[in-house]
Design a protein around this motif. Structure first.
Motif, PDB file in Angstrom:
ATOM      1  N   LEU A  22      11.121  12.622  11.036  1.00 42.49           N
ATOM      2  CA  LEU A  22       9.610  12.243  11.545  1.00 42.49           C
ATOM      3  C   LEU A  22       8.649  12.600  10.261  1.00 42.49           C
ATOM      4  N   LEU A  23       7.625  11.522   9.926  1.00 44.66           N
ATOM      5  CA  LEU A  23       7.037  11.776   8.941  1.00 44.66           C
ATOM      6  C   LEU A  23       5.434  11.300   9.748  1.00 44.66           C
ATOM      7  N   LYS A  24       4.534  11.698   8.756  1.00 47.49           N
ATOM      8  CA  LYS A  24       3.062  11.684   9.091  1.00 47.49           C
ATOM      9  C   LYS A  24       2.203  11.053   7.776  1.00 47.49           C
ATOM     10  N   ILE A  25       1.469   9.867   8.206  1.00 51.08           N
ATOM     11  CA  ILE A  25       0.563   9.572   7.045  1.00 51.08           C
ATOM     12  C   ILE A  25      -0.851   9.497   7.534  1.00 51.08           C
ATOM     13  N   LYS A  26      -1.566   9.724   6.560  1.00 46.38           N
ATOM     14  CA  LYS A  26      -3.111   9.734   7.033  1.00 46.38           C
ATOM     15  C   LYS A  26      -3.613   8.578   6.025  1.00 46.38           C
ATOM     16  N   THR A  27      -4.343   7.633   6.814  1.00 49.72           N
ATOM     17  CA  THR A  27      -5.040   6.493   6.124  1.00 49.72           C
ATOM     18  C   THR A  27      -5.873   5.770   6.839  1.00 49.72           C
ATOM     19  N   SER A  28      -6.916   5.165   6.468  1.00 53.01           N
ATOM     20  CA  SER A  28      -7.824   4.133   6.858  1.00 53.01           C
ATOM     21  C   SER A  28      -7.319   2.769   7.115  1.00 53.01           C
ATOM     22  N   HIS A  29      -6.127   2.756   6.352  1.00 50.67           N
ATOM     23  CA  HIS A  29      -5.546   1.471   6.269  1.00 50.67           C
ATOM     24  C   HIS A  29      -4.982   0.936   7.836  1.00 50.67           C
ATOM     25  N   PRO A  30      -5.197   0.046   8.458  1.00 46.87           N
ATOM     26  CA  PRO A  30      -4.922  -0.327   9.800  1.00 46.87           C
ATOM     27  C   PRO A  30      -3.201  -0.482   9.553  1.00 46.87           C
ATOM     28  N   LEU A  31      -2.640   0.298  10.872  1.00 44.80           N
ATOM     29  CA  LEU A  31      -1.444   0.089  10.860  1.00 44.80           C
ATOM     30  C   LEU A  31      -0.700  -0.646  12.266  1.00 44.80           C
ATOM     31  N   THR A  32       0.616  -0.843  12.148  1.00 51.42           N
ATOM     32  CA  THR A  32       1.036  -1.587  13.221  1.00 51.42           C
ATOM     33  C   THR A  32       2.100  -0.902  13.645  1.00 51.42           C
ATOM     34  N   ALA A  33       2.108  -0.551  15.228  1.00 48.78           N
ATOM     35  CA  ALA A  33       3.429   0.332  15.755  1.00 48.78           C
ATOM     36  C   ALA A  33       4.232  -0.649  16.349  1.00 48.78           C
ATOM     37  N   VAL A  34       5.470  -0.049  16.591  1.00 50.12           N
ATOM     38  CA  VAL A  34       6.536  -0.965  17.561  1.00 50.12           C
ATOM     39  C   VAL A  34       6.884   0.175  18.684  1.00 50.12           C
ATOM     40  N   PRO A  35       7.201  -0.146  19.804  1.00 51.62           N
ATOM     41  CA  PRO A  35       7.601   0.811  20.905  1.00 51.62           C
ATOM     42  C   PRO A  35       9.154   0.970  20.796  1.00 51.62           C
ATOM     43  N   THR A  66       1.099  -1.117  -0.027  1.00 55.03           N
ATOM     44  CA  THR A  66      -0.068   0.140  -0.219  1.00 55.03           C
ATOM     45  C   THR A  66       1.009   1.155  -0.112  1.00 55.03           C
ATOM     46  N   ASN A  67       0.649   2.033  -1.069  1.00 62.63           N
ATOM     47  CA  ASN A  67       1.548   3.360  -0.951  1.00 62.63           C
ATOM     48  C   ASN A  67       0.711   4.599  -0.380  1.00 62.63           C
ATOM     49  N   ILE A  68       1.253   5.475   0.443  1.00 63.74           N
ATOM     50  CA  ILE A  68       0.609   6.416   1.019  1.00 63.74           C
ATOM     51  C   ILE A  68       1.605   7.627   1.025  1.00 63.74           C
ATOM     52  N   LYS A  69       1.029   8.724   0.564  1.00 64.95           N
ATOM     53  CA  LYS A  69       1.899  10.017   0.665  1.00 64.95           C
ATOM     54  C   LYS A  69       1.879  10.401   1.837  1.00 64.95           C
ATOM     55  N   ALA A  70       3.356  10.956   2.191  1.00 63.53           N
ATOM     56  CA  ALA A  70       3.653  11.296   3.468  1.00 63.53           C
ATOM     57  C   ALA A  70       3.812  12.653   3.633  1.00 63.53           C
ATOM     58  N   GLU A  71       3.652  13.261   4.841  1.00 59.17           N
ATOM     59  CA  GLU A  71       4.106  14.721   5.217  1.00 59.17           C
ATOM     60  C   GLU A  71       5.274  14.752   6.006  1.00 59.17           C
ATOM     61  N   LEU A  72       6.271  15.653   5.925  1.00 58.79           N
ATOM     62  CA  LEU A  72       7.424  15.700   6.637  1.00 58.79           C
ATOM     63  C   LEU A  72       7.183  16.528   7.918  1.00 58.79           C
ATOM     64  N   VAL A  73       6.874  15.981   9.047  1.00 62.15           N
ATOM     65  CA  VAL A  73       6.791  16.686  10.428  1.00 62.15           C
ATOM     66  C   VAL A  73       8.286  17.522  10.619  1.00 62.15           C
ATOM     67  N   GLY A  74       9.234  17.128  10.504  1.00 66.20           N
ATOM     68  CA  GLY A  74      10.430  17.717  11.017  1.00 66.20           C
ATOM     69  C   GLY A  74      11.721  16.651  11.040  1.00 66.20           C
ATOM     70  N   ARG A  75      12.807  17.410  10.750  1.00 65.85           N
ATOM     71  CA  ARG A  75      13.917  16.467  10.642  1.00 65.85           C
ATOM     72  C   ARG A  75      15.154  17.306  11.297  1.00 65.85           C
ATOM     73  N   ASP A  76      16.107  16.565  11.827  1.00 56.82           N
ATOM     74  CA  ASP A  76      17.574  16.996  12.434  1.00 56.82           C
ATOM     75  C   ASP A  76      18.407  16.396  11.704  1.00 56.82           C
ATOM     76  N   GLY A  77      19.322  17.322  11.330  1.00 55.40           N
ATOM     77  CA  GLY A  77      20.583  16.823  10.415  1.00 55.40           C
ATOM     78  C   GLY A  77      21.665  16.284  11.324  1.00 55.40           C
ATOM     79  N   LYS A  78      21.760  16.906  12.687  1.00 40.96           N
ATOM     80  CA  LYS A  78      22.874  16.598  13.705  1.00 40.96           C
ATOM     81  C   LYS A  78      22.768  15.172  14.115  1.00 40.96           C
TER      82      LYS A  78
END
Length: 500
Positions: A157-170, A140-152
């Motif tokens: 960090l990206l953010k995606i919006k979808t009704s597709h169920p996601l699995t997260a890891v801690p 499944t392909n989902i367009k992502a928004e760049l929330v912020g980044r740190d070069g150091k």
């Protein structure tokens, strides 16, 4: 070509099973642990984790010619029929609407928040990207928004919006990992899709000169192109590292991979989520390592801590009374065993927090209260740690003095001619080095003509005789080395020279 450190090349490639190797060689299998079946398989754990790992695809628009800009026409003799032919050809090409080409790249990432769609990856995976696409395990392909980044720290960090169920890891506790602990690496090597490899933690707190906060975990789990931003798991299924770089002579895995520890990543990700950028603590000092020679010359019982080479005017350290020559041995109750630890500890400290800083100064410890500033605000204002300045310094009117040799160097009082010759700032006071013996320790320590010695034994010097006197005094006190504060075109550092 010698072995090189390669960023943007992190990803695991299948490696022979450790248990299979042991079995084939008649050796007992390794002890099982959480997430590892009695058969020695990682299959159950990998099956659980794979859905949380994603591929990151980015595209960047290639440079395009400006409207009306014509490519250069080959030169032909005047009146040649080819001249008219090529001119007509390029005119027709300009009239056609050609789609803009895009450069693409692949990396890896992982979901940390299934409800809000937050995905973590490396900064270099998404840097300069015009479009970012997150590809889930089921393609499944989902367009992502760049929330912020740190070069150091090379995190994004990206953010995606979808009704597709996601699995997260801690995130797990990277500080709890020990050398020899099993780890799993999952990513997208060579654009092949989700791949799993296993290995161990080979070393901790590695500095690979990738940034100011280097604190990498090293692993022998296979890492290859496309795995950048992919997670490294402990056997409890927790992310304890983000695969970032490899050390390789060919670009392929040789069993030396590096991952950003989760305890560093957690804080950066939390700031990116809240502010869209990082907000790090700032002390306002330039520091250097404490060598055994420097420790001996300062009377420091052990060569640990961070030696303050210079202090930024009006910075937090300057306002609190920290001085060049102080050795920071504790910051907010945390031991500073080596120089590299101080920037990380300060960066992790809350802005505006008042903290105790324990320093070694002139043979004893003392505690100074410091109110931590904000690094990003200081960068925006162009504040840099600089050497001591004296705007009221009078112009040099004294005649040049005869050069004096000491410690394998020729030292001369600063004159207008030497200021011009070596580009020495008008306000700078001290003794200029005009010659260094190639066989001397001073040459080995990197000193060269044009360097200005500001202090010897943490006391100011104004003429070569001052240096000679302080060296003699140190010898009489049976000191093995003496500490010099040296300025090289505004860059301050301490150098310990042996007195033998």
């Amino acid at each position: 070509m010698t072995a090189a450190l390669l960023l943007a090349l992190a990803a695991p490639v299948a490696a022979p099973s450790m248990a299979a190797k042991a079995h084939a060689q008649g050796q007992p299998q390794v002890q099982t642990g959480p997430g590892r079946a009695a058969t020695g398989s990682f299959a159950d754990l990998a099956e659980k984790l794979l859905p949380a790992v994603v591929n990151i695809s980015t595209s960047q628009a290639a440079p395009q010619r400006q409207p009306g800009q014509r490519p250069e026409i080959p030169q032909f003799p005047p009146g040649s029929p080819f001249e008219d032919f090529f001119r007509d050809f390029f005119d027709r090409q300009q009239q056609q609407d050609q789609p803009q080409r895009k450069a693409t790249s692949l990396g890896s990432g992982f979901v940390i928040d299934a409800t809000n769609g937050y995905v973590v990856t490396n900064n270099h995976v998404v840097q300069d990207a015009d479009e970012i696409t997150v590809i889930l395990q089921d393609d499944t392909n989902i367009k992502a928004e760049l929330v912020g980044r740190d070069g150091k720290t090379d995190l994004a960090l990206l953010k995606i919006k979808t009704s597709h169920p996601l699995t997260a890891v801690p995130f797990g506790d990277s500080d709890a990992m020990r050398v020899g602990d099993w780890v799993l690496a999952i990513g997208n090597p060579f654009g092949l899709g989700g791949s799993v490899t296993a290995g161990i933690i080979s070393a901790r707190q590695r500095n690979i000169d990738a940034g100011p906060y280097d604190d990498f975990l090293q692993t022998d789990a296979s890492i290859n192109r496309g795995n950048s931003g992919g997670p490294m798991f402990n056997l409890n299924g927790e992310v304890i590292g983000i695969n970032t770089a490899i050390f390789s002579p060919s670009g392929g895995s040789v069993g030396i991979g590096f991952a950003i520890p989760s305890n560093l990543a957690k804080q950066v990700v939390a700031q990116l989520k809240e502010y869209g950028k990082t907000r790090r603590g700032w002390l306002g000092v330039r520091i250097q390592a404490v060598t055994p020679e420097i420790a001996e010359s300062l009377g420091l019982p052990a060569h640990k801590g961070a030696l303050v080479a210079s202090v930024t005017p009006d910075g937090p350290a300057a306002k609190s009374g920290i001085q060049a020559g102080d050795v920071v041995i504790k910051f907010d109750g945390k031991e500073i065993n080596e120089m590299r630890r101080l920037p990380r500890v300060v960066a992790e400290t809350a802005i505006e927090k008042a903290v105790p800083v324990e320093v070694w100064r002139k043979g004893k410890t003392q505690t100074i209260q410091v109110k931590v500033g904000e690094l990003e605000a200081a960068e925006e204002q162009g504040l840099l740690a600089a050497g001591p300045e004296d705007k009221q310094a009078p112009k040099d009117k004294a005649p040049a003095q005869k050069p004096t040799e000491s410690l394998g160097m020729k030292l001369t009082a600063i004159t207008p001619e030497l200021r011009q010759q070596y580009d020495i700032k008008p306000e700078l006071k001290g003794v200029v080095i005009t010659e260094v013996s190639s066989s001397s320790t001073a040459a080995e320590k990197g000193l060269k003509a044009g360097d200005v010695v500001l202090e010897v034994g943490q006391e100011e010097v104004r003429k070569p005789e001052d240096v000679t006197a302080k060296v003699q005094k140190a010898k009489e006190q049976s000191k093995k080395s003496i500490l010099l504060l040296v300025d090289r075109k505004g860059d301050l550092r301490f150098v310990a020279l042996p007195l033998s």
